[in-house]
Structure formats: C-alpha cells, structure tokens
Scaffold this motif. Structure first.
Motif, PDB file in Angstrom:
ATOM      1  N   TYR A 365      31.092 -31.918  -8.872  1.00 61.19           N
ATOM      2  CA  TYR A 365      31.215 -30.771  -8.122  1.00 61.19           C
ATOM      3  C   TYR A 365      30.363 -29.585  -9.114  1.00 61.19           C
ATOM      4  O   TYR A 365      29.958 -29.729 -10.159  1.00 61.19           O
ATOM      5  N   ASP A 366      30.621 -28.606  -8.033  1.00 54.85           N
ATOM      6  CA  ASP A 366      29.673 -27.762  -8.510  1.00 54.85           C
ATOM      7  C   ASP A 366      30.691 -26.663  -9.117  1.00 54.85           C
ATOM      8  O   ASP A 366      31.483 -25.829  -7.959  1.00 54.85           O
ATOM      9  N   VAL A 367      31.358 -26.736 -10.205  1.00 54.82           N
ATOM     10  CA  VAL A 367      31.828 -25.513 -10.749  1.00 54.82           C
ATOM     11  C   VAL A 367      31.469 -24.173 -10.344  1.00 54.82           C
ATOM     12  O   VAL A 367      32.224 -23.215 -10.952  1.00 54.82           O
ATOM     13  N   ASP A 368      30.310 -23.854 -10.434  1.00 56.98           N
ATOM     14  CA  ASP A 368      30.107 -22.596  -9.818  1.00 56.98           C
ATOM     15  C   ASP A 368      30.201 -22.375  -8.585  1.00 56.98           C
ATOM     16  O   ASP A 368      29.898 -21.084  -8.762  1.00 56.98           O
ATOM     17  N   ASP A 369      30.399 -22.589  -7.496  1.00 56.79           N
ATOM     18  CA  ASP A 369      30.925 -21.887  -6.107  1.00 56.79           C
ATOM     19  C   ASP A 369      32.043 -22.009  -6.395  1.00 56.79           C
ATOM     20  O   ASP A 369      32.924 -22.015  -6.927  1.00 56.79           O
ATOM     21  N   LYS A 370      31.968 -20.746  -5.312  1.00 59.97           N
ATOM     22  CA  LYS A 370      33.258 -20.041  -4.663  1.00 59.97           C
ATOM     23  C   LYS A 370      34.094 -20.602  -4.886  1.00 59.97           C
ATOM     24  O   LYS A 370      35.178 -19.865  -5.167  1.00 59.97           O
TER      25      LYS A 370
END
Length: 839
Positions: A365-370
């Motif tokens: 998962y891209d945890v910095d994605d809005k």
C-alpha cells in the motif's frame, strides 16, 4: 507500513496471538456496531471481564504475600498452557488455593483480634489492681455532688428517679476499658457535656503500644475508668465509648476475682498464640509454593499473571477484527517499515506449517497516497526511544503526539528545555547539587528500580527517580548558567581578576569604582558587581534583555522548523504565503529589537549621560515612525519606517493570500460528478459480465473495491468543496493571523519570566545567606556564642534552602520552562494531532 491480514476463523486466535507476541503490529479497529452485537463478540467481552476479575484475585494474593513478607522471585514468567478455556483452567488451579488461604486467613484475623482484646483486658485489670481505687473515686463523686448548691446542681440531680431517694439508694457505677491516646481530649469533652457534670473520667497510660483489634495496627492506648451517677447514664456512656473507639471490659469487684481473671487471660493468650503460629505457618508454606516451585523453578503467580494479561489483550484484539466473510477473519494494522519482512516470514512459516491459504498478508500500500489516507487515516507516530530521549519525548507527548512525519520537537527539547530551566535556576551551588543528586540516582539505579518493582518506593521519591535523566541535564545547565551569573549560593567567586578598581579610602558611603579599560573580565559577570548599590539595577537590565533575546531566538527557531513541515508535506502555498510573512513580521519587529539590544551592549555609554532607551524606541517605532530622539546608529529613522511598513504589509498577505488562491483553485478544478446510474454502468463495464466474482477465500475482487473507492473519493471531493467556501477559509485564516500577530507580542513578553524567576531565585538565596548565616551567625558579637549560633543557623539555612530553593523553586522553574515550550515554542510549527504507535 499498512498491512492487511486475512486468516481462517478456526485458527484466527492462534495466528493473532503468535503475531501479537512479536509486538510489531498496531491493530486498526475494523469492528462496527453490528459486529459488536454478535454472539462471538459477546463471548470475547465475557472473557475480558473474567480475565480482569481473575487478575484482581491474583492481586489479593500478592497483597497477602507482602503482609507475610514473602518476596516474589525475579524469574522470567512462562505462559501457562491452556487445554480448555482460560477461565476454567484458572478456577481449577486457584479455587482450592484461595479457599485454603481464605480459611486460614480468617482464622488468623480472628485469633489476632482475640489476642489483642485479651491483652487490652489484661492491661485494664493490672492498672486497676495496682494504681486505681474505684471505691475511693465513687466516694469522691458522692462528696462532690453533696456539696453543690441547688442552683449549680446538675440536671440529673433533679431527675425524678433520684428525687426522694436517700444517698445510699442512689445508683453509682463505673466503666473501665482502653481508648486511643489521640481520642482522650475529645472523649473527655463529650463525656462532660453528655453527663452534665455527673461523671468524670481518669486515664492511666500504658507503657507499650497495643495492637488494635479492629484495624490491626499498633496504637498507643490508655486505660480509662468512668465514675457516674444515675442508672440511665451508664447506657449512654457505653454508646459514647463505642463512638470514640474505646473498648469496655468487665472488672471483677474482688481482688481474688481480678487475680483469677488475669491468670485465665494469660493461659488463653498462650493457647491462642500457639494456634496463631500454626495458622500463619500454614499460610506461609502455601504462599512459598506460589512464589517459587522447587521443581520447575517458576513462579506460578507470575505465570498466571502473564497468561491473563495475554488473554485480555487477545480478546481485545479479536474484537477489533472484521468478520464480514463466512470463513475468514480480517485484521488490519500498522507495522514499522523495516519490520514488514519479519511479519512476512512469520506468516510464511504459518502457511508452511498449516493449511495453505489459511493466512494471507497484503502490504503493498502507498500510505502517502491521499486516497489511501482518506480511507484508512493517517499512520501512527513511532519513535525508537531510550532512557534519555524517552523522558523529553514524554514532555512533548503530554502536550500532544506529533503528527506522522512532522518535525518532532522532542529532539530539540533535550537541549532547550534544561537550558531554559537553567536560565531561571542559574546557581552553581543549587545546580551542582541537583546534578549530583541525579548522578546518585543513576549510580544506584538498579537498587531503586527493584524498590519500585516491589512497590516500596514513596510517591515523591518515585517522581524524582523517574525524572533522573532530565534532572542531570537540568542540574548541568543550572550550574552552567550559574557560572555565567558568577553566583554560588548568592556568593560571587573571585576566579579572575576584576576590571573594576575601588578607591583605597572606603570611609565615605558614596563612592564609585574605576574601570580599568586595559582589562576584560574573561567569562561571566564580574564579581565586583555584587554587593553594590546598583547591583539590582545592573542585573535587572542584563537578565531582562537576555530573556528577550533568548525568547525571540527560540521563537524564530520554531518558525524555521515550520518550513521543514511545509516542504516535506508539499504545502508550498503555506510556505510562501504563511511561513515567509510570519518570519518577515517577526524579524522586522522583535528581531529588530534583539538587534538593538546586542548593538547597545557592544557600545560604550560610560561617558554618555543619556543613552538610548530601547523600550521607548520600540514604542515610538509604532506610534511615531521615523522620529528618533536618541539614535543608536546612523540612518535609524528611515530603516525603522521601512521595517514597520514591511511588517504591516505581511499581515494582509497572511490574512488574504492563501484563502483567495485556495478558493480560486477549488473553483477551477470543480467538475460535475456522475450520477449513481452512470457510476454503476461504469463499474460493470470495467469488471466485465461478472462483477460479483470472488476468490476461493470468499473475498470480493479488488477491482470492485477500487471502483467503489473512486466514486467515494469523488463524492468526498464534492463534499470538501462545499465545506471549504471562501468565507470559511477567510475566517480560518483570520483566526490564525490574529493569533500570530498578538501572540508575537504576548509570547515575547512571556519570556520575561526568565528574568523574573532568575532574579527571584538569586534574591531568595541572598536573603537566606545574609540574614541567617551572616547576621545571625558570623556577626554575632559574643565570641563564645558565635560558634553555637553559626551551627544553629546553618541548620536552619540548610532546611530553608532545601525546602524553598531546591524543591519549591525547582518545581516552579520546571513548570515555567514547560509552559514556554508548550505555548511559546511549539505553537509556531507543531500540529500535535497524531497518535502513538501501540503494538
């Protein structure tokens, strides 16, 4: 890193427990209200309640161990293997043990009470036999009552029962017993009021303390006897004795009866003491078995405490899982990024040891994605701490936990907090003593940790020992600032040669020192500034200006840290139109004031009768721009006008620029959204003819979830656009602008507490030293009395210094340093809206 773990229901507890023992996953609560009402969740609640109740039962046994001085060994606990449910296993193990301990404990309590009462009765009989003549006391009361006049006679003398009776027929009685010494005064007053003078009480102190039958504590008691007149009064006095914790005992009238009863009491005490020792021995034997098993070398109490704790945590974690699928359980959580591979290896071992597909982990998962942040929230904040950094991080976390990946003020607090404390507490003697006390705690750290583990440490000592790593820094900087002030318990040290020379003839009360311009005092304050008429004026000016310079410097540093936050999170709009105007405003106003302070320090005004007044200069800078009465440097007037104009222009930039740009951006980027029917058609076209396809585990295809998430994000974007109108943005920006502009003034003034507390500390130390040691000690006229007075006043001075300066002022300076960091420093850049990583 966010992880998504799916596991089979029948093995879910085993997997969760194994993963939980690694202490690497911060579990996210996925349960909703409907799932919490399920039968499985209710069962978990029951297990949690049962675990808490069983933990309380173990605590009662621990209290019993402390009462009988049975120490719990320092062994590593091992989890108890549970074949059935934890509650059933616990009851099977502990019910009989608790029943036996309770039976023996009740017997011990009863025997102790009986022995205590027998000893009290023995003391009553011995005192009455040897020291009290009750017949003489009754005669005294008769004589006192017969000699009273009718006007002064007590009301009981006029009682119907006593009227018309002869003196021989009147009822005289006495009551004997024991009473705590602390209750004697109150008991005597109430007795007089209740009897209206028709009774009196006498006391005989008992040499040794007795065990109170009710509380079981050692209490100093006295034997009392009350002589009264009237039949109804005896009953009232008995109730009064019960209220004041006085025990009443029957005393035989004859001397032989007293001797017989004393002999019987001694026999009963010996018999019951023997039974008491046997019962206590049984309890000790049972408690030693619980403390340490000779065969396994384990403590069953610690083992079960660990087991119950794990059971409670397991059930709480299982209540956070999602059970929306028929055969699977879903657990989501946050894991430190460098520990994800450790979790994957454990999951792979589970799969290799059991049925393939029984547990699956997803972590890409891209945890910095809005979009991800909107769906799953911000990650928790995780710091690797040690004994030193943990103390100062705790100070920061008390105000608020740092947002994920924002600048953490805890790193800078390690230095700035003790330094700010040292500025207020600056004294070589007091700071050095605080430093040595912290060194002592560190040297005997293991001893105090053991005391704390056993619960033998007092509450105040626990606070002091817990702050040992902060105290060592605070003591060091207190000592350091004391060297700057050249202050050692109000006495300056003559380490270097002074640059001031006093005249040889000091007979006049009004003289001035001469400055030797060829000499420079190399470090700190010249000792000749002390004990002069203008000492207070000099230190007031020095510490006040120093406080302002330090305060503005720390606030500018805090504002600078805000730039790192804006840059890291990509908020360049706030960087350009909020941070830059804030920095410019602070530099043009209070930064300029610090520049003038330092410039004035660097110039010689010894021959100038009217040096520039900086406070007046700052006031006229705003009220009369360009008008300078006593210039500090050439071109001061025009420069101050320019700085004032720049500072004023930054206010509308902070107020209007960002809201207008955000409003214009939202207005241009807003697009009409698809209706629900179009969205459904779009999702079907993306997925094909079978939108309900699922994998073998019963989970829906991820494409459906992705498309639904897209529609949800579009709806959220529309809601956000409706909420963030121009009016709301202006109000929000206006609040922050007003708070910053006014806060720049109030925060700068707030740093003057550095000056105030430093001055108060120095003056208190000076008063204690001058009044106690010098005036009442050293300057005592009598040579023979001087030594005695010095020793006596030194003890008083030491107690006053320790209580006021080492304790009260220490706490005061600590609290003010805390406030300066929380309010004046951290509000310049710190959001403090995060939450801790709790695996």
């Amino acid at each position: 890193q966010y992880v998504h773990i799916t596991m089979q229901r029948d093995r879910a507890e085993f997997y969760v427990k194994s993963l939980g023992e690694m202490s690497l996953i911060h579990v996210v609560n996925l349960a909703d209200e409907s799932s919490l009402k399920s039968e499985q969740m209710k069962e978990y609640k029951k297990r949690i309640v049962s675990s808490v109740q069983n933990q309380k039962r173990l605590e009662e046994i621990e209290k019993l161990m402390k009462e009988f001085d049975i120490n719990i060994p320092d062994v590593e606990p091992v989890e108890v293997k549970i074949a059935r449910s934890c509650t059933v296993e616990f009851d099977a193990t502990w019910n009989k043990i608790e029943r036996d301990l309770k039976t023996n404990k009740m017997a011990v309590i009863k025997l102790r009470k009986n022995i205590a009462r027998l000893k009290e009765e023995e003391q009553v009989l011995l005192q009455i036999r040897d020291k009290i003549n009750l017949e003489a006391q009754v005669a005294e009361l008769k004589n006192t009552a017969s000699n009273r006049s009718d006007m002064k006679a007590p009301l009981l003398e006029q009682d119907i029962e006593l009227q018309g009776m002869s003196e021989e027929k009147k009822f005289y009685s006495y009551i004997c017993g024991v009473i705590p010494v602390s209750q004697q005064l109150f008991f005597t007053r109430m007795l007089y009021r209740l009897s209206r003078g028709n009774a009196f009480v006498r006391y005989v102190d008992i040499d040794e303390a007795l065990i109170d039958p009710i509380s079981g504590q050692s209490v100093n008691k006295s034997v009392f006897y009350i002589v009264s007149i009237g039949r109804g009064l005896s009953e009232k006095l008995s109730k009064l004795c019960d209220f004041y914790q006085a025990s009443i005992y029957t005393v035989p009238e004859s001397k032989s009866g007293k001797e017989t009863r004393i002999t019987g009491i001694n026999t009963d005490i010996k018999q019951q003491s023997s039974v008491l020792r046997t019962s206590e021995l049984r309890i000790r034997r049972e408690l030693r078995k619980l403390a340490l098993n000779r065969e396994s070398k384990q403590c069953i109490l610690l083992d079960w405490r660990l087991t119950l704790h794990k059971e409670k945590i397991l059930c709480e974690t299982m209540m956070k899982t999602n059970r929306e699928y028929l055969t699977m359980v879903r657990l989501d959580g946050w894991v430190p990024r460098d520990k994800v591979d450790v979790i994957k290896d454990r999951v792979e071992r589970f799969e290799s040891a059991g049925q393939r597909g029984s547990i699956v982990i997803k972590h890409d998962y891209d945890v910095d994605d809005k979009k991800f942040r909107k769906a799953h929230g911000s990650p928790p904040t995780y710091f690797r701490l040690n004994n030193i950094t943990g103390v100062f991080q705790g100070i920061v976390n008390t105000y608020g936990v740092p947002r994920y990946k924002e600048v953490n003020p805890g790193l800078f607090t390690i230095v700035t907090f003790p330094f700010i404390f040292g500025v207020m507490y600056g004294d070589m003697g007091h700071g050095g003593a605080l430093f040595l006390a912290a060194i002592y705690f560190l040297f005997y750290e293991e001893y105090y940790l053991e005391q704390n583990r056993k619960g033998e440490m007092g509450e105040l000592m626990k606070y002091a020992f817990g702050a040992r790593y902060a105290l060592i820094f605070m003591g060091f900087f207190g000592f350091y600032c004391g060297t700057i002030y050249n202050d050692f318990i109000s006495v300056p040290l003559q380490i270097f040669e002074s640059q001031w020379t006093f005249p040889s003839n000091l007979t006049s009360n009004d003289y001035k020192a001469f400055l030797n311009e060829d000499k420079v005092y190399p470090y700190g304050v010249d000792y000749n500034w002390y004990h002069t008429k203008n000492e207070l004026t000099f230190f007031n000016s020095l510490k006040m200006k120093m406080s302002v310079v330090l305060g503005v410097t720390q606030m500018l540093f805090g504002i600078s840290l805000g730039a790192f936050n804006y840059t890291y999170f990509g908020d360049y709009l706030s960087l350009y139109f909020v941070w830059i105007p804030q920095m410019v405003f602070m530099i043009c106003t209070f930064g300029y004031m610090c520049f003038m302070i330092i410039l004035k320090w660097c110039q010689d005004y010894s021959k100038d009768p009217a040096p520039p007044a900086l406070i007046q200069t700052m006031i006229k800078m705003f009220l009369s721009p360009g008008k300078i009465e006593a210039p500090l440097y050439s071109g001061q007037g025009p420069l101050q006008v320019v700085l004032l104009l720049v500072a004023v222009l930054t206010v509308p930039v902070m107020l209007l620029a960002k809201p207008l740009i955000v409003h214009n951006k939202n207005k241009n980027s807003h697009q009409p959204l698809l209706n629900n029917d179009e969205a459904d058609e779009k999702s079907v076209s993306v997925l094909g003819d079978d939108p309900e396809s699922v994998i073998g585990t019963g989970r829906k295809d991820s494409k459906i979830e992705d498309v639904k998430d897209d529609h949800k994000d579009e709806k959220d974007h529309e809601d956000d656009h409706e909420e963030h109108t121009l009016g709301s943005e202006l109000i929000h920006s206006g609040i922050h602008t007003i708070e910053y502009v006014l806060g720049a003034v109030s925060n700068t003034a707030s740093y003057l507490r550095l000056w105030a507390l430093s001055l108060a500390h120095a003056q208190l130390a000076k008063v204690f030293w001058q009044k106690m040691i010098i005036e009442y000690g050293v300057e005592t006229e009598s040579d023979g009395l001087r030594t005695i007075m010095v020793v006596a006043v030194y003890a008083v001075w030491f107690c006053a210094t320790f209580a006021v300066l080492m304790c009260m002022d220490l706490l005061e300076c600590f609290l003010h340093a805390l406030r300066l960091h929380w309010v004046e420093f951290q509000n310049k850049f710190y959001n403090a809206d995060g939450y801790l990583f709790e695996p």
